[in-house]
Design an enzyme around this catalytic site. Structure first.
Site, PDB file in Angstrom:
ATOM      1  CG  HIS A 122      -1.918   0.962   1.405  1.00  0.00           C
ATOM      2  ND1 HIS A 122      -1.687   2.270   1.768  1.00  0.00           N
ATOM      3  CD2 HIS A 122      -3.256   0.857   1.230  1.00  0.00           C
ATOM      4  CE1 HIS A 122      -2.843   2.918   1.818  1.00  0.00           C
ATOM      5  NE2 HIS A 122      -3.812   2.092   1.488  1.00  0.00           N
ATOM      6  CG  ASP A 199       0.630  -2.543   6.289  1.00  0.00           C
ATOM      7  OD1 ASP A 199      -0.330  -2.662   7.065  1.00  0.00           O
ATOM      8  OD2 ASP A 199       0.587  -1.847   5.253  1.00  0.00           O
ATOM      9  CD  GLN A 202      -6.833  -4.474   4.002  1.00  0.00           C
ATOM     10  OE1 GLN A 202      -7.758  -5.255   4.220  1.00  0.00           O
ATOM     11  NE2 GLN A 202      -7.042  -3.188   3.792  1.00  0.00           N
ATOM     12  CE  LYS A 225      -7.149  -0.133   6.342  1.00  0.00           C
ATOM     13  NZ  LYS A 225      -8.024   0.195   5.206  1.00  0.00           N
ATOM     14  CB  CYS A 363      -3.623   3.232  -1.593  1.00  0.00           C
ATOM     15  SG  CYS A 363      -4.762   4.545  -1.248  1.00  0.00           S
TER      16      CYS A 363
HETATM   17  C1  LIG Z   1      -2.259  -2.882   3.523  1.00  0.00           C
HETATM   18  C2  LIG Z   1      -2.604  -1.516   4.041  1.00  0.00           C
HETATM   19  N1  LIG Z   1      -1.662  -0.799   4.676  1.00  0.00           N
HETATM   20  C3  LIG Z   1      -1.921   0.410   5.178  1.00  0.00           C
HETATM   21  C4  LIG Z   1      -3.159   0.997   5.052  1.00  0.00           C
HETATM   22  C5  LIG Z   1      -3.404   2.341   5.627  1.00  0.00           C
HETATM   23  O1  LIG Z   1      -4.298   2.270   6.694  1.00  0.00           O
HETATM   24  P1  LIG Z   1      -4.905   3.584   7.343  1.00  0.00           P
HETATM   25  O2  LIG Z   1      -5.502   4.381   6.225  1.00  0.00           O
HETATM   26  O3  LIG Z   1      -5.910   3.077   8.313  1.00  0.00           O
HETATM   27  O4  LIG Z   1      -3.776   4.309   8.003  1.00  0.00           O
HETATM   28  C6  LIG Z   1      -4.172   0.301   4.394  1.00  0.00           C
HETATM   29  C7  LIG Z   1      -5.501   0.905   4.183  1.00  0.00           C
HETATM   30  O5  LIG Z   1      -6.249   0.545   3.313  1.00  0.00           O
HETATM   31  C8  LIG Z   1      -3.881  -0.988   3.885  1.00  0.00           C
HETATM   32  O6  LIG Z   1      -4.823  -1.702   3.242  1.00  0.00           O
END
Ligand SMILES: Cc1ncc(COP(=O)(O)O)c(C=O)c1O
Length: 405
Positions: A122, A199, A202, A225, A363
């Protein structure tokens, strides 16, 4: 299934119509919905104990502080961290990763070093590292993937040379649904004494994470999430590593003493929690965790795997529908293209039929470049979704297809 009916009854938002059609909410990878116990916790906080924490002598402040720190302990137990002070509250995964990249970069990165990420990251796990690399003269290296959306481990091994200072990688791809074998990734990196940041944005609502069993150095995730409120995230880090990192932001709470000449910093976790935190939402996050645990990860996985397999099979019956991301181990996300219809057009029509999906690059623009596509339509599932809802999606897609013929 009765137990899903019971779960759905805890989510008031699901019980509504969109353009006269029952809402089918398949945008769970962007954010999932909140059960009543989370909404009530938030409501209760503002009705009964709202106050600033940690420094108050009055009862409300003490109660809010108690509930806030209770939430920290709940998160600690949830991911099996060794100490509560290894849990840092942030605004979300994005802020957690920015904290790590900025602090780790300042302490450890220098010219000629490399940071290893993967093709399926992401933007939140690309851009902060690019910024850190730029600031300290380091280079970003990217683990290639197969067409299916799986990491190529032989290529990963090649990147683990003396220049690599950290591996930062997603557990689950938000676009492909690929579940990366993070235990293997961590073990491979540790063989070269390289720390790993996961990370978990998800994965946290789908897969049990035990940071001690994984021997994970850093883990980032977002409350919103995982059935919790927006505006709260977690950074877990091993005590020794967090103690080595410099503070990310300066301000109240993160200090021990301040003079105009010099400031000394507070201990963990406060060193990384400058300013007034998002008290009510942190407290409500505890309810989200208790909600997940009340169902149990086994039951969640069984139901969501069933949804994923059912959706994959039904969608593939539609002529000229192509699924992007076919790794052997996936969770709860199906990305697809319908003939040559633009994903945005598909999404707009589905919306008019009451179905919420996400369209676009999610993203993950470099991943879209890898597949040479502008974007996908993404349906992502949570514990409250049903196979009947997938049938509604499939019928709707057939209609969309006819409209464009
Ligand atoms: C794999 C992954 N990393 C990071 C993020 C960023 O999360 P946040 O917008 O809650 O900071 C997302 C959000 O969709 C994501 O899917």
């Amino acid at each position: 299934m009765d137990f899903i009916k019971d779960i759905r009854s805890q989510f008031p938002i699901l019980d509504q119509e969109i353009y006269g059609k029952p809402l089918v909410y398949f945008d769970n990878a962007a954010t999932n919905q909140k059960p009543l116990r989370v909404i009530d916790a938030l409501d209760n906080y503002y009705k009964t104990i709202n106050s600033n924490i940690h420094r108050g002598v009055h009862l409300l402040s003490q109660q809010a502080t108690g509930a806030f720190e209770e939430s920290r302990k709940t998160v600690q137990n949830f991911i099996n961290a060794q100490y509560a002070h290894e849990i840092i509250f942030t605004r979300g995964t994005t802020e957690s990763i920015n904290l790590v990249a900025a602090a780790f970069g300042k302490k450890f990165l220098k010219t000629g070093d490399t940071v290893v990420i993967s093709t399926m990251e992401h933007h939140s796990n690309i851009v902060p590292w690019q910024m850190a690399c730029e600031a300290y003269g380091a280079k970003l290296k990217v683990i290639p993937i197969e067409e299916t959306g799986s990491i190529i481990f032989e290529e990963f091994e090649k990147l683990l040379d003396g220049s690599c200072k950290i591996v930062a990688i997603t557990h689950v791809s938000n676009t492909l649904g690929t579940v990366n074998d993070i235990k293997k990734i961590i073990d491979m990196a540790h063989n070269h004494n390289i720390p790993v940041m996961i990370d978990g944005a998800q994965s946290i609502s789908h897969i049990k994470i035990d940071v001690q069993e994984l021997d994970c150095d850093l883990l980032c995730f977002s409350s919103h999430k995982m059935y919790g409120p927006m505006g709260v995230g977690v950074l877990y880090g091993k005590e020794n590593l967090l103690n080595e990192l410099p503070p990310y932001q300066g301000g109240g709470e993160m200090i021990k003493t301040v003079t105009f000449e010099k400031t000394t910093y507070n201990e963990l976790p406060f060193k990384f929690e400058a300013g007034t935190p998002n008290v009510g939402d942190v407290i409500a996050l505890k309810e989200a965790i208790d909600f997940i645990l009340s169902i149990g990860y086994n039951k969640i996985a069984t139901h969501e795997d069933h949804l994923l397999n059912y959706a994959t099979a039904q969608l593939l019956k539609i002529d000229k529908l192509r699924i992007i991301g076919t790794a052997p181990y996936k969770t709860s996300v199906v990305s697809f293209l319908l003939d040559n219809i633009h994903p945005y057009d598909v999404g707009i029509i589905l919306d008019k039929l009451g179905i919420a999906v996400r369209t676009g690059h999610h993203c993950t623009q470099p991943l879209m470049d890898f597949y040479k596509i502008p974007g996908t339509v993404r349906a992502s599932f949570a514990i409250y979704n049903t196979t009947q809802e997938i049938d509604i999606l499939v019928e709707a897609l057939k209609k969309v297809k006819i409209m464009f013929e």
